[in-house]
Each structure stands twice: as structure tokens, then as C-alpha cells.
Design an enzyme around this catalytic site. Structure first.
Site, PDB file in Angstrom:
ATOM      1  N   ALA B  10       1.080  -1.290   0.210  1.00  0.00           N
ATOM      2  CA  ALA B  10       0.198   0.162  -0.019  1.00  0.00           C
ATOM      3  C   ALA B  10       0.851   1.362  -0.041  1.00  0.00           C
ATOM      4  O   ALA B  10       1.422   1.251   1.286  1.00  0.00           O
ATOM      5  CB  ALA B  10      -1.169   0.360   1.310  1.00  0.00           C
ATOM      6  N   LEU B  12       2.904   3.977  -3.393  1.00  0.00           N
ATOM      7  CA  LEU B  12       3.957   3.310  -4.082  1.00  0.00           C
ATOM      8  C   LEU B  12       4.788   3.922  -4.819  1.00  0.00           C
ATOM      9  O   LEU B  12       4.628   4.564  -6.350  1.00  0.00           O
ATOM     10  CB  LEU B  12       2.994   2.255  -5.978  1.00  0.00           C
ATOM     11  CG  LEU B  12       2.616   1.773  -5.844  1.00  0.00           C
ATOM     12  CD1 LEU B  12       1.794   0.574  -7.214  1.00  0.00           C
ATOM     13  CD2 LEU B  12       3.678   0.718  -5.069  1.00  0.00           C
ATOM     14  N   THR B  14       8.580   6.007  -3.576  1.00  0.00           N
ATOM     15  CA  THR B  14      10.001   5.578  -4.374  1.00  0.00           C
ATOM     16  C   THR B  14      10.434   4.819  -3.224  1.00  0.00           C
ATOM     17  O   THR B  14      11.239   3.509  -3.886  1.00  0.00           O
ATOM     18  CB  THR B  14      10.938   6.778  -4.015  1.00  0.00           C
ATOM     19  OG1 THR B  14      10.962   7.063  -2.399  1.00  0.00           O
ATOM     20  CG2 THR B  14      10.793   8.219  -4.926  1.00  0.00           C
ATOM     21  N   LYS B 107       6.946   6.343  11.278  1.00  0.00           N
ATOM     22  CA  LYS B 107       7.110   6.667  12.659  1.00  0.00           C
ATOM     23  C   LYS B 107       6.040   7.313  12.950  1.00  0.00           C
ATOM     24  O   LYS B 107       5.962   7.165  14.360  1.00  0.00           O
ATOM     25  CB  LYS B 107       8.681   7.335  12.358  1.00  0.00           C
ATOM     26  CG  LYS B 107       8.428   8.322  10.978  1.00  0.00           C
ATOM     27  CD  LYS B 107      10.123   9.001  10.352  1.00  0.00           C
ATOM     28  CE  LYS B 107       9.930   7.909   9.020  1.00  0.00           C
ATOM     29  NZ  LYS B 107      11.315   8.350   7.981  1.00  0.00           N
ATOM     30  N   GLU B 131      11.417  -2.310  10.715  1.00  0.00           N
ATOM     31  CA  GLU B 131      12.793  -1.955  10.823  1.00  0.00           C
ATOM     32  C   GLU B 131      12.675   0.200   9.701  1.00  0.00           C
ATOM     33  O   GLU B 131      13.283   0.923   9.914  1.00  0.00           O
ATOM     34  CB  GLU B 131      14.009  -2.888  10.361  1.00  0.00           C
ATOM     35  CG  GLU B 131      15.171  -2.648  10.211  1.00  0.00           C
ATOM     36  CD  GLU B 131      15.722  -2.859  11.246  1.00  0.00           C
ATOM     37  OE1 GLU B 131      16.017  -1.308  11.783  1.00  0.00           O
ATOM     38  OE2 GLU B 131      16.040  -3.383  12.160  1.00  0.00           O
ATOM     39  N   GLY B 136      16.191   4.278   8.267  1.00  0.00           N
ATOM     40  CA  GLY B 136      15.999   3.729   6.979  1.00  0.00           C
ATOM     41  C   GLY B 136      16.854   1.987   7.127  1.00  0.00           C
ATOM     42  O   GLY B 136      16.005   1.519   7.330  1.00  0.00           O
ATOM     43  N   ASP B 203      10.411  14.618  12.696  1.00  0.00           N
ATOM     44  CA  ASP B 203      11.235  13.668  11.847  1.00  0.00           C
ATOM     45  C   ASP B 203      11.660  12.621  12.739  1.00  0.00           C
ATOM     46  O   ASP B 203      11.510  11.778  13.226  1.00  0.00           O
ATOM     47  CB  ASP B 203      11.934  13.568  10.874  1.00  0.00           C
ATOM     48  CG  ASP B 203      12.293  12.766  10.295  1.00  0.00           C
ATOM     49  OD1 ASP B 203      11.123  11.882   9.998  1.00  0.00           O
ATOM     50  OD2 ASP B 203      13.067  12.217  10.024  1.00  0.00           O
ATOM     51  N   LYS B 207      11.363   8.886  15.455  1.00  0.00           N
ATOM     52  CA  LYS B 207      11.941   8.244  15.655  1.00  0.00           C
ATOM     53  C   LYS B 207      12.957   7.731  17.110  1.00  0.00           C
ATOM     54  O   LYS B 207      12.966   6.848  17.312  1.00  0.00           O
ATOM     55  CB  LYS B 207      13.443   8.495  14.492  1.00  0.00           C
ATOM     56  CG  LYS B 207      12.932   8.185  12.580  1.00  0.00           C
ATOM     57  CD  LYS B 207      14.011   8.876  12.533  1.00  0.00           C
ATOM     58  CE  LYS B 207      13.389   8.916  10.743  1.00  0.00           C
ATOM     59  NZ  LYS B 207      14.749   9.902   9.679  1.00  0.00           N
ATOM     60  N   GLY B 304      16.184   7.167   1.538  1.00  0.00           N
ATOM     61  CA  GLY B 304      15.925   7.389   0.087  1.00  0.00           C
ATOM     62  C   GLY B 304      15.119   6.051  -0.321  1.00  0.00           C
ATOM     63  O   GLY B 304      15.200   5.413   0.627  1.00  0.00           O
TER      64      GLY B 304
END
EC number: 1.1.1.3
Lengths: 436, 436
Positions: B10, B12, B14, B107, B131, B136, B203, B207, B304
């Protein structure tokens, strides 16, 4: 909560004692993570009388580790005896035969017999954990086997022996010779009385053999590893490396390329601002290059009773949780035969230190021999001796060459020709440059 | 080999596109690691027409991610939609209700609803892998949850936001201001059009909330995190840090002490030879201090599509292998309520930059206010302006103080008194020093 997991610990050296102590002191926290209580119910060691500071009331004592592995008191066997054969191997094989999972820190055993052990374990449906066998407390086995499941790995390299890294760091920092640093490391307990296994590169090679199998899905091939130790490294080499932008580390490097798998343990020069180059002292550090994730670096304590025990306990908890995986991540029956890329085809830059007899034409002759093999030089450093500044002397002078990437065979041919020309005194020092 | 694991993706973007591509391109290698084929059977995204370079023949397309989660085409749901509520949350909750395991990189969702999601998943007996939600491609979740099972962790800290680290690295290296670096990062695709979430520290805070739960076994408490971003950092601060032996990084830090759990995200000064201080650019890096293992450092690509996909696939393979663990390592029902250590009790050294009105007595008054709060100064740097070398001027001058360890409340009292004295122009710049 599920039934207790009964653990038998074979070998009560510093690691074994730490495992027993931590499992007892942290029983509640470990039970929460394992989903069931984990308790040591049996131990094995030669000297029952020695005081290890452990409470072993109610714990069965076996003189013979295989007897522990066979005993009905244990569900899981921790093998911390060491050695590629003998009692350690018998203990592990017995546990597997009896259908009991094994956790071991024994890199020598697995480097030699790991594939056979994995096949037996997978046939018996039991797990074998060996996180502690590579890089001590650093979870490099788990990372390669599990965290990089979506990656093709092209290279794994790093500092796998804390003793060597301690010695090199100290030699570099304080300009002290190898022998003196080794003696100091022995006094501090960082090196064994017989240091060959560490400083000769053999310990790192055992660990590298396991990393190769995890990274590339091939059978362990410890005999295929090119091994050089650090005994010939001098403070002058370290100083020159520094001046040229490098640091010298004993690296284990395993790469997969078109020519096959190249496994090597030798002193390497690394660009001094790279992550692995900056790792000092007894710390271990490993870089893994994966095609999907990129470059991962893991660093931490690579030896010592507690750090190694941390890895042993992680494996125990995984097994207590019911995690069952092939020992090396894919079924041992599917591990391919490794195709060795011979050292002669190794590609890379080189540091070469020559002791040159200082007379007209020597430098030109050396440069010519390099050119004949199509080797381009990136740097040439010759240190003039102050008192003899304006005339050659009968004493040889140090000349350091840094080459651009070439191959090992061409370099060896050039050095043979230079030696035959009679311009140098003694064997050349050769240190390979590892690319970032 | 066992039945295929049918995966529904669910989202799409990158990451999602990379997950679909890698699972297809490496189907054989992943099947060997997973013990069964893993195939994408359904996807969900808003724009069906967009060319993502993916072969989606035979893959079911759902406009609604919850419909994907509900569909009988999938055994496992990968949620890559993002956001703490809305479609992402509904998708995850629906999957768990249907007894389907979930892998997510979200996150925000987990920082806010992670404990409730974990309780629901554990009740339903399904795994939730995340994970990819922290750092990342760096396997810090697996390391904390599994590899450190025998450790009490005292501190986790690190660089959790690549955008901020890129900006700080560039500001430092090229002495460019924040605004210019941010604009460049946006051009290069390292920062969003609305950068607040990254440069404001939010952000990293999400995390960090997850790291706290994994490290200390407490419920997630994102609202208890002290957050400062990097917008006030100047090239002058970075230059002073360098001169004083530090580097400035946006760190997330979580510690457990007698006063409770202290969670904070703010610019920090680190000794420049420490492992985390040396990490440049978009790389993430985390140090974990465990009582048994010591200090572990993990570093690698923190963002990324591919790096994040690497982590997603590792979770998928674990679940395909049948690994079942509580989401945060111990059962969610056993997570303790976190006791917050208030920022006022924070202990540490400080860098303070004051814009001091240059007149007799100013320095003495500042030093007195520090002394009144029992704050000892390690360094004081005042830069004289060249043209006005021998007389005070009406222009304020920068005075930088480095304190020894003190506490936040005392420091704030001293700064309030200094401001009230009228010797300084504008608010003081305060950067906390993180100890090695």
C-alpha cells in the site's frame, strides 16, 4: 508463559562465566524478551575447584562437554570451549545428534566444519547461533543473515582482530616498534602469550571465512584466504601512510567479482577519513556494501568476556523465541562451491617501500621497471638524509611509491625485476590500498 | 518449499516502487532466504496511470489501502502511505483485524499509536515489522530488539535525520548560512518543499520515540520529547565548535537515569573525534550504550527509496520465515509507563553564544551571573574586532562560553539574569554538549 529453556554451558572461561552471570542476574528481563524463562541447568569445565565468582547451586557439573550435550538436563548447548576439533567439535555434534540447538563463539570450528555442522543441524531441524564467533558483540552475523535479506553484497571488510588494531594504533600514535607494542599488549591482556594466531592474521581469517559464507551464500573456504599478519609493519610505514592520507589497519576483506570470490587478510591502507580507518584500539568494525542499502558500518567491542556474552545471549533468546533459520541464512545444501579469485588477479593500489642503494640511476631503473608493467605511480617520496644532503651515500635510503590501481601479478613482476637489478637492499615492503 | 507469501504493498512512492522491484528482480535469492517464494500480489496507490517503471501484470490494484488489507489476495501488508492517521492507520488496523502481519516504514503512525497497534497485533498473533521506520536501511530496530537482548541500555543517541545532517555538514564545510543550504537541499531533493518536519526536529523525534520504547521497554511517549530544530544554527557557531574541539549535529538522545527517561532532539556538540561526530552528509548513525556489550555504533543510509526498501524486505523475510516476536521486543502489555525526566534536570555541558554590548563591566557581570548558579566555565572566547582593537565599540561582540557539566535549570536562571542585566543584545544561543 511457556516452559523454561534449560541451557547447558560448556566452557567456563571469561565468556562462559559472563553468560552464566548475565543469564542469572537479568533473568526477568531476558524472560520477557525470550517469551519464557532461560536458565542455566548444566555447565562443563575442567577445573571444578576454581572460583569463578558464580553461584552454581543446583547446576549439574559435567567433566565431559559431550556428556553435557547428551544430558537430559539441557534443551540448548552453549559451546565456549574453542578449537576446530576435539572436545568442542564433539560437543556440538553430540548436541545436534540429540536434536538440541547450539550457540557457539567458536570461529575455528565453524571456519573448518561449519558447512557440515549446518547440514547436520538443518537435517535435525535445530538452530546453530554463532553471532559471538565474528566481531564479538557487534551484530554483524545477524545483519548479514537477516537485515540484508534483500541485498546482493559485493564486499564485506573490516577490522576483525582487536589485538592487531590495538598494536597498530599504539605504534602509530607513539611511534613505537611492533615488538615493544606486542609486549605491552601481552602485559595488558590484549594479546596471548603465543600471539601468532592474532598478529599473524589467522584469527581474522577464521572470522572472514564465516562472513564470506553469510555474504555470498557459498561454502566456507578458510584455506582459500590469502593471509599476511602485521609483524613487518614499521612505525615508518605508519608515518608515511599518515603523510600520504592513509591509515594502516589489518583488514579482512571479502569481495565477489567476475573472477570469483577474493578473500584476504593483510595490512591495508585506507583513506584516513573513511569510517573504518578511524576505528582505534581494540574496537572491531565492519563495512558491508549492499546493492540495495548502500554501505553499512557496524562498530563495537570485538572481544572480551562481556561483549562476547552479549552476542551469545542474543542467540539464546532468538532460539528461545522459536526462531528457526538455516545456519548461514540459506539452507546449507544450497551453498554454492566458492570459486576462488587468485591473489595474482587482485586489483588495487599499492604502497611500496624500498630500501634503495643510493647511487646514480637507481631511481630511474625502478621507475622503468614499474613502467614496463604499465604501473602508474601516484606518489614517489624519497627522504634525503640531512648530513649527506648533497651527495649519495653507501647507506640505503627509503623510497616510498604509491601506485594507481594495478594488479598483483604485474606488481610482483615489477618488484622481482627491481630486486634482480640489485638497486635495493632487502625485500620490498608492500601494503595494499583498500578503496573507500 | 512452503507456500508463497503473498504481499500487498500500500503506497507506491519511491520506497514502495523499490520494494516491488527488488522483490521481483531478486525473487530466487529472497525465496532462499525466506524459505518460500515471496511475491507481490496486490498494490494500492491513488494514481493508477503514473508510470513507475514497474511490471504489475497480474497484480491486483486497489484504490483503497484498507481494501487491499482486507483482500484475500494478500498474506502480509506493507504500509508505505505515511501519516499518523487516515488511510495509513486504517490500512494497518484492518490488516491486523484480518490476522495479517504488517510491515511499515511509518514512524509518525507508530510514534503516536504504536503501543495500541502492538497490543492489537499481539492479541491477533501477527507480527508488525518497522525496521524501515527508524534510520532507513540501518538495522537499529533489529539490533535493539534482538541483538542486545542481554543488555540494559542506558543511552541511545544519534543522527536520525539525513536532511539536517546534510545541511549542517554543508554549512560547516563551506561556511554558508542555513537558509541558503536549505534551498540547496530542496533543489537536490534532500529536503521537502515544507521543510519544517525535518529541520524542526519532528521527524527525528518520531524515530526517537520508537528507539526509547525498544531500548527501555516503556510505552511510546512522543509528546514527552524536548524538540529544537537547527534553524538558529549559524556558520559562526559551527566554526567556534570546530575551534573548541567539537562538531554540531542534530541528535536524538534518549537516556534512562534515576530521574526517569530523558528524550530530546536538538543540535548538540560532540567531541570531534567521536564516531557520531564524524558522520557527514545524509548518512544516519546511532550509538547504543549497553551494560554488557559496551558501545555499539551503526551507520548507513538513513533515507532514500532503496535503503528504506532494504529494511522493509528484511522484515518481510523475517515474517516469511515464521519469526514471531512482540512488536517492541517484549509484550506490549508489559511496556511500562514512561517516567519523564524534565528538561530542567538535564545535566551536561553547554556552549553559549552571547551578543555582548561592549562596555566595561559586561564580562565581569556575565561571569558573576554564572558563578551565582555555581556554573564553572571551561572556555571563554571573545573575538576582538580588528578595526576597533583598542577601544570598546557600540557594536555588540560575540562571546562564547563553554561550561562544565551543570543542569538546565541553573543555566536558564543564569541566562535570565544576564538578559535582565542588559549587557546582551538578543537571545543567547545555547547548544548542549553531548558526552562521548
Amino acid at each position: 508463559m511457556a516452559e523454561s529453556l534449560r541451557v547447558g554451558v560448556a566452557g567456563l572461561g571469561t565468556v562462559g562465566a559472563s553468560v552464566v552471570r548475565v543469564l542469572s542476574e537479568k533473568a526477568d528481563a531476558i524472560a520477557a524478551r525470550a517469551g519464557r524463562p532461560v536458565m542455566v541447568t548444566a555447565v562443563s569445565a575442567r577445573d571444578k575447584g576454581r572460583d569463578r565468582g558464580l553461584k552454581l547451586d543446583g547446576v549439574a557439573w559435567h567433566m565431559d562437554p559431550s556428556q553435557l550435550a547428551r544430558s537430559n538436563d539441557v534443551d540448548l548447548v552453549v559451546e565456549l570451549i574453542g578449537g576446530a576439533n576435539g572436545a568442542a567439535r564433539a560437543c556440538v555434534e553430540t548436541a545436534i545428534e540429540r536434536g538440541r540447538p547450539v550457540v557457539t563463539a567458536n570461529k575455528a570450528l565453524l571456519a573448518k566444519h561449519g558447512v557440515a555442522i549446518a547440514k547436520a543441524a538443518e537435517k535435525a531441524g535445530v538452530a546453530v547461533g554463532f553471532e559471538a564467533a565474528v566481531a564479538g558483540g557487534v551484530p554483524v552475523v545477524k545483519t548479514l543473515r537477516e537485515a540484508l535479506a534483500g541485498n546482493d553484497v559485493s564486499r564485506v571488510f573490516g577490522i576483525l582482530n582487536g589485538t592487531c588494531n590495538y598494536i597498530l594504533t599504539r605504534m602509530e600514535r607513539d611511534r613505537i616498534g611492533f615488538a615493544e607494542c606486542l609486549a605491552e599488549a601481552q602485559r595488558l591482556g590484549y594479546a596471548e602469550a603465543d600471539p601468532t594466531f592474532d598478529v599473524g592474521g589467522f584469527d581474522a581469517a577464521h572470522k572472514l571465512a564465516l562472513l564470506t559464507t553469510l555474504a555470498f551464500g557459498v561454502e566456507t573456504d578458510a584455506d582459500g584466504i590469502y593471509v599476511e599478519g602485521i609483524t613487518s609493519i614499521t612505525p615508518f610505514d605508519l608515518q608515511m601512510a599518515e603523510e600520504l592520507g592513509y591509515r594502516v589497519k589489518l583488514l579482512g576483506v571479502t569481495t565477489r567479482g567476475e573472477g570469483g570470490i577474493e578473500q584476504r587478510v593483510h595490512p591495508s591502507m585506507l583513506p584516513k577519513d573513511s569510517a573504518i580507518a578511524r576505528v582505534d584500539g581494540v574496537t572491531n568494525a565492519v563495512e558491508i556494501d549492499g546493492d540495495v542499502v548502500g554501505a553499512l558500518v557496524l562498530a563495537g567491542p570485538g572481544a572480551g568476556g562481556d561483549a562476547t556474552a552479549s552476542a551469545v545471549i542474543a542467540d539464546i533468546v532468538d532460539i528461545a523465541r522459536g526462531v528457526r533459520r538455516p545456519v548461514f541464512g540459506i539452507p546449507a545444501e544450497q551453498l554454492a562451491a566458492p570459486k576462488r579469485a587468485p591473489m595474482q588477479t587482485h586489483q588495487g593500489g599499492y604502497y611500496i617501500r624500498l630500501s634503495v642503494i643510493d647511487r646514480p640511476g637507481a631511481a630511474a631503473a625502478i621507475a622503468t621497471r614499474m613502467a614496463e608493467q604499465s604501473i602508474s605511480l601516484r606518489s614517489i617520496v624519497q627522504r634525503g638524509r640531512e648530513p649527506d644532503f648533497d651527495r649519495p651515500s653507501s647507506e640505503p635510503v627509503a623510497v616510498v611509491l604509491i601506485t594507481y590501481a594495478t594488479n598483483e601479478a604485474a606488481l610482483r613482476r615489477a618488484l622481482d625485476a627491481i630486486e634482480a637489478d640489485g638497486h635495493i637492499d632487502g625485500a620490498p615492503q608492500v601494503i595494499r590500498i583498500e578503496k573507500r
